[in-house]
Write a protein that holds these residues in place. Structure first.
Motif, PDB file in Angstrom:
ATOM      1  N   ALA A   1      44.244  32.199  38.719  1.00  0.00           N
ATOM      2  CA  ALA A   1      45.477  31.418  38.862  1.00  0.00           C
ATOM      3  C   ALA A   1      46.477  32.156  39.744  1.00  0.00           C
ATOM      4  N   GLU A   2      46.590  33.479  39.561  1.00  0.00           N
ATOM      5  CA  GLU A   2      47.500  34.269  40.401  1.00  0.00           C
ATOM      6  C   GLU A   2      47.085  34.184  41.867  1.00  0.00           C
ATOM      7  N   GLU A   3      45.790  34.241  42.123  1.00  0.00           N
ATOM      8  CA  GLU A   3      45.319  34.164  43.508  1.00  0.00           C
ATOM      9  C   GLU A   3      45.673  32.811  44.118  1.00  0.00           C
ATOM     10  N   MET A   4      45.543  31.745  43.326  1.00  0.00           N
ATOM     11  CA  MET A   4      45.904  30.409  43.799  1.00  0.00           C
ATOM     12  C   MET A   4      47.396  30.339  44.120  1.00  0.00           C
ATOM     13  N   VAL A   5      48.219  30.910  43.249  1.00  0.00           N
ATOM     14  CA  VAL A   5      49.666  30.870  43.452  1.00  0.00           C
ATOM     15  C   VAL A   5      50.055  31.674  44.688  1.00  0.00           C
ATOM     16  N   VAL A   6      49.434  32.843  44.878  1.00  0.00           N
ATOM     17  CA  VAL A   6      49.694  33.653  46.069  1.00  0.00           C
ATOM     18  C   VAL A   6      49.380  32.850  47.326  1.00  0.00           C
ATOM     19  N   ALA A   7      48.259  32.125  47.310  1.00  0.00           N
ATOM     20  CA  ALA A   7      47.845  31.359  48.491  1.00  0.00           C
ATOM     21  C   ALA A   7      48.798  30.230  48.816  1.00  0.00           C
ATOM     22  N   CYS A   8      49.517  29.726  47.806  1.00  0.00           N
ATOM     23  CA  CYS A   8      50.408  28.585  48.030  1.00  0.00           C
ATOM     24  C   CYS A   8      51.859  28.997  48.254  1.00  0.00           C
TER      25      CYS A   8
ATOM     26  N   GLU B   1      53.663  47.441  44.453  1.00  0.00           N
ATOM     27  CA  GLU B   1      53.287  46.062  44.148  1.00  0.00           C
ATOM     28  C   GLU B   1      52.858  45.327  45.422  1.00  0.00           C
ATOM     29  N   THR B   2      53.481  45.642  46.533  1.00  0.00           N
ATOM     30  CA  THR B   2      53.056  45.050  47.804  1.00  0.00           C
ATOM     31  C   THR B   2      51.591  45.349  48.075  1.00  0.00           C
ATOM     32  N   ASP B   3      51.202  46.607  47.894  1.00  0.00           N
ATOM     33  CA  ASP B   3      49.797  46.997  48.105  1.00  0.00           C
ATOM     34  C   ASP B   3      48.868  46.232  47.174  1.00  0.00           C
ATOM     35  N   HIS B   4      49.268  46.090  45.906  1.00  0.00           N
ATOM     36  CA  HIS B   4      48.428  45.367  44.952  1.00  0.00           C
ATOM     37  C   HIS B   4      48.246  43.912  45.375  1.00  0.00           C
ATOM     38  N   LEU B   5      49.337  43.284  45.815  1.00  0.00           N
ATOM     39  CA  LEU B   5      49.256  41.883  46.221  1.00  0.00           C
ATOM     40  C   LEU B   5      48.349  41.696  47.433  1.00  0.00           C
ATOM     41  N   VAL B   6      48.429  42.604  48.378  1.00  0.00           N
ATOM     42  CA  VAL B   6      47.623  42.502  49.596  1.00  0.00           C
ATOM     43  C   VAL B   6      46.164  42.844  49.322  1.00  0.00           C
ATOM     44  N   GLU B   7      45.945  43.938  48.582  1.00  0.00           N
ATOM     45  CA  GLU B   7      44.575  44.431  48.400  1.00  0.00           C
ATOM     46  C   GLU B   7      43.807  43.682  47.319  1.00  0.00           C
ATOM     47  N   LEU B   8      44.498  43.282  46.233  1.00  0.00           N
ATOM     48  CA  LEU B   8      43.801  42.654  45.110  1.00  0.00           C
ATOM     49  C   LEU B   8      43.821  41.134  45.165  1.00  0.00           C
TER      50      LEU B   8
ATOM     51  N   LEU C   1      50.854  41.954  37.158  1.00  0.00           N
ATOM     52  CA  LEU C   1      49.680  41.335  37.776  1.00  0.00           C
ATOM     53  C   LEU C   1      48.451  41.548  36.892  1.00  0.00           C
ATOM     54  N   GLY C   2      47.709  40.462  36.672  1.00  0.00           N
ATOM     55  CA  GLY C   2      46.567  40.522  35.777  1.00  0.00           C
ATOM     56  C   GLY C   2      45.513  41.517  36.209  1.00  0.00           C
ATOM     57  N   ARG C   3      45.184  41.581  37.494  1.00  0.00           N
ATOM     58  CA  ARG C   3      44.118  42.486  37.942  1.00  0.00           C
ATOM     59  C   ARG C   3      44.525  43.951  37.813  1.00  0.00           C
ATOM     60  N   VAL C   4      45.805  44.228  37.921  1.00  0.00           N
ATOM     61  CA  VAL C   4      46.269  45.597  37.692  1.00  0.00           C
ATOM     62  C   VAL C   4      46.106  45.957  36.225  1.00  0.00           C
ATOM     63  N   LYS C   5      46.492  45.064  35.340  1.00  0.00           N
ATOM     64  CA  LYS C   5      46.371  45.317  33.904  1.00  0.00           C
ATOM     65  C   LYS C   5      44.910  45.413  33.474  1.00  0.00           C
ATOM     66  N   GLU C   6      44.054  44.568  34.043  1.00  0.00           N
ATOM     67  CA  GLU C   6      42.634  44.643  33.716  1.00  0.00           C
ATOM     68  C   GLU C   6      42.044  45.988  34.124  1.00  0.00           C
ATOM     69  N   GLY C   7      42.516  46.526  35.240  1.00  0.00           N
ATOM     70  CA  GLY C   7      42.042  47.839  35.683  1.00  0.00           C
ATOM     71  C   GLY C   7      42.409  48.958  34.741  1.00  0.00           C
ATOM     72  N   LEU C   8      43.404  48.698  33.870  1.00  0.00           N
ATOM     73  CA  LEU C   8      43.824  49.690  32.877  1.00  0.00           C
ATOM     74  C   LEU C   8      43.198  49.425  31.516  1.00  0.00           C
ATOM     75  N   GLY C   9      42.265  48.469  31.452  1.00  0.00           N
ATOM     76  CA  GLY C   9      41.598  48.179  30.198  1.00  0.00           C
ATOM     77  C   GLY C   9      42.304  47.161  29.330  1.00  0.00           C
ATOM     78  N   GLU C  10      43.381  46.516  29.861  1.00  0.00           N
ATOM     79  CA  GLU C  10      44.098  45.511  29.093  1.00  0.00           C
ATOM     80  C   GLU C  10      43.313  44.194  29.102  1.00  0.00           C
ATOM     81  N   THR C  11      43.340  43.487  27.984  1.00  0.00           N
ATOM     82  CA  THR C  11      42.670  42.192  27.888  1.00  0.00           C
ATOM     83  C   THR C  11      43.616  41.105  28.378  1.00  0.00           C
TER      84      THR C  11
END
Length: 487
Positions: free
Chosen positions: A233-240, A251-258, A215-225
């Motif tokens: 885009a991930e948020e859009m895909v989750v919504a659909c 990962e469930t927590d990340h999907l729900v919280e982020l 998940l992009g937001r998890v990687k960004e939280g670790l300083g990854e570009t």
């Protein structure tokens, strides 16, 4: 030499899922297999259908190096399937060797899961962007599984440029689905495939199941570009998505919280392991096969990129106590992209400056079926990732009876049973990692107990069980209204 791939009961009789054997014809390869695996295998083989390179084979057909022969008992694949799934894997092919370039655990996941679904009579068309000019339009991997290469942009595009191919890729997939008679469900893997799957859902009015793997937001939280558009885009895909698959509770927590994923649409679907291939074996024989002596052996398996933490594995080796000064570290894998090549160069400099050049061996990426030898040869497998959605390396190591010392992140916190199958380390201080490694290396009774429990825990994970969960999921989706896209 040609490779013989075995499935279901014939695989169980042999104890392996793939083996390289000599022979000039299909019949000679099967005779070599019978000589190796014995009467029980021969009995199972009699009822099998034999395929070569994805097509039914005559026993007299000539074979060559690189050919793949498959032995399929009557219960595997075949006619009478109950559905057709479009498996979308835009950026990486299940046929590419894991550990090199952008290929890794997801390649293994898609291939093994597709095969297991086919064994449950769900036909899988795996859609991959054509990444080489010489690739055929499609490859029949085994009955019920075909990999379709979709032309979309220049073949040699870097991963960072693949978002620009989404329109052409999606159109190509839809055209193939139209020619092949439609699908019952769409299963997208990774965020790029999720964007394509989102568009396909609207075009076909079929349910969308998404597995992100990272998940992009998890990687960004670790300083990854990451790509500027990935998280949106991930948020859009989750919504659909009608179902979003998570490897475990983290990962469930990340999907729900982020990402705001509704909890009732997140399904935990843990990956599996091929027990006919990854199982406890003879450590001494494995060491002899790899040219190792009696010195302690640490193992790192995976792509070389900053996120995987190879530098911490090297620093752990250098921090071991004086009595363990002959310990070796095997690094099996290759660099991923420009970042990976830079990371490999940095790690090599670290090895040199620490005076560890004669104790670290870099090994090119290995075919998946050969990794069991490395796991069996290892006293400890190191998984120092900064983030890990599940931890397929840790699972395969456990299945082979190898204790694991892993970072206490993501799915590793569930998979590794601290103090029982290995150790979890919350800190990235190499001295703390070295202390845990020393506890295993210096106490053979503890090591043996961990090896036994690791193998027992790993038996709870199988690709057949994973496929069973997803088959049930697809079936339920046929019977209910699709989620209204909120993106």
């Amino acid at each position: 030499m040609p490779t013989l791939r075995l499935f279901a009961s014939v695989r169980q009789a042999a104890g392996v899922s793939a083996v390289e054997l000599s022979g000039a014809t299909v019949a000679e390869v099967l005779e070599a297999a019978t000589a190796r695996f014995g009467p029980a295998f021969e009995e199972q083989l009699r009822s099998c259908r034999i395929w070569r390179n994805g097509e039914p084979a005559d026993l007299a057909e000539a074979v060559a190096a690189g050919d793949e022969i498959a032995a399929l008992p009557p219960v595997s694949g075949g006619a009478g399937r109950t559905g057709h799934v479009a498996v979308v894997s835009l950026h990486t092919s299940p046929l590419v060797q894991p550990g090199a370039g952008d290929s890794g655990g997801m390649n293994v996941y898609v291939r093994e899961l597709s095969a297991a679904l086919a064994h449950r009579r769900l036909e899988c068309s795996v859609y991959v962007r054509r990444f080489r000019d010489d690739l055929p339009p499609e490859i029949h991997v085994e009955p019920g599984v075909r990999v379709v290469h979709i032309p979309a942009g220049p073949p040699d595009l870097p991963k960072e440029a693949l978002a620009g191919t989404l329109d052409a890729f999606t159109e190509g997939v839809l055209a193939d689905i139209g020619r092949s008679g439609g699908v019952d469900a769409i299963h997208a893997h990774y965020w790029l495939s999720g964007v394509a799957g989102h568009r396909m859902k609207h075009a076909l009015d079929r349910p969308l199941v998404t597995t992100f793997h990272t998940l992009g937001r998890v990687k960004e939280g670790l300083g990854e570009t990451e790509s500027a558009h990935r998280a949106d885009a991930e948020e859009m895909v989750v919504a659909c998505s009608d179902v979003v698959c998570a490897a475990g509770p983290a990962e469930t927590d990340h999907l729900v919280e982020l990402y705001g994923a509704p909890a009732d649409r997140v399904q935990i679907v843990a990956p599996g392991v091929e027990h006919a291939l990854f199982s406890p074996g003879d450590p001494e024989g494995a060491r002899a096969a790899l040219g190792l002596g009696r010195e302690p052996v640490l193992l790192f398996v995976g792509r070389i990129q900053p996120l995987k933490g190879l530098d911490l594995a090297v620093q752990t080796l250098g921090s071991l106590g004086g009595d363990l000064g002959d310990t070796r570290l095997l690094v099996v894998g290759g660099p991923s992209g420009a970042q990976g090549h830079a990371e490999l160069a940095r790690v090599r400099r670290l090895v040199g400056s620490a005076g560890l050049a004669d104790r670290v061996r870099f090994v090119a990426p290995q075919p998946h079926h050969r990794l069991a030898t490395y796991y069996r040869a290892a006293d400890v497998v190191l998984v120092p990732s900064r983030s890990e959605t599940f931890g397929l390396v840790a699972l395969e190591a456990a299945a082979c009876g190898a204790p694991v010392v892993a970072a206490a992140v993501g799915g590793l916190r569930t998979l590794v049973r601290h103090g029982r199958t290995g150790y979890l380390v919350s800190d990235r201080d190499p001295r703390l990692w070295a202390e845990r490694v020393e506890e295993i290396l210096e106490d053979r009774l503890t090591a043996a107990a961990m090896a036994l429990e690791a193998a027992a825990v790993a038996r709870d994970y199988s690709w057949d069980a994973t496929a069973g969960l997803l088959a049930g999921c697809y079936d339920q989706l046929r019977q209910r209204r699709l989620v209204e896209c909120l993106a």
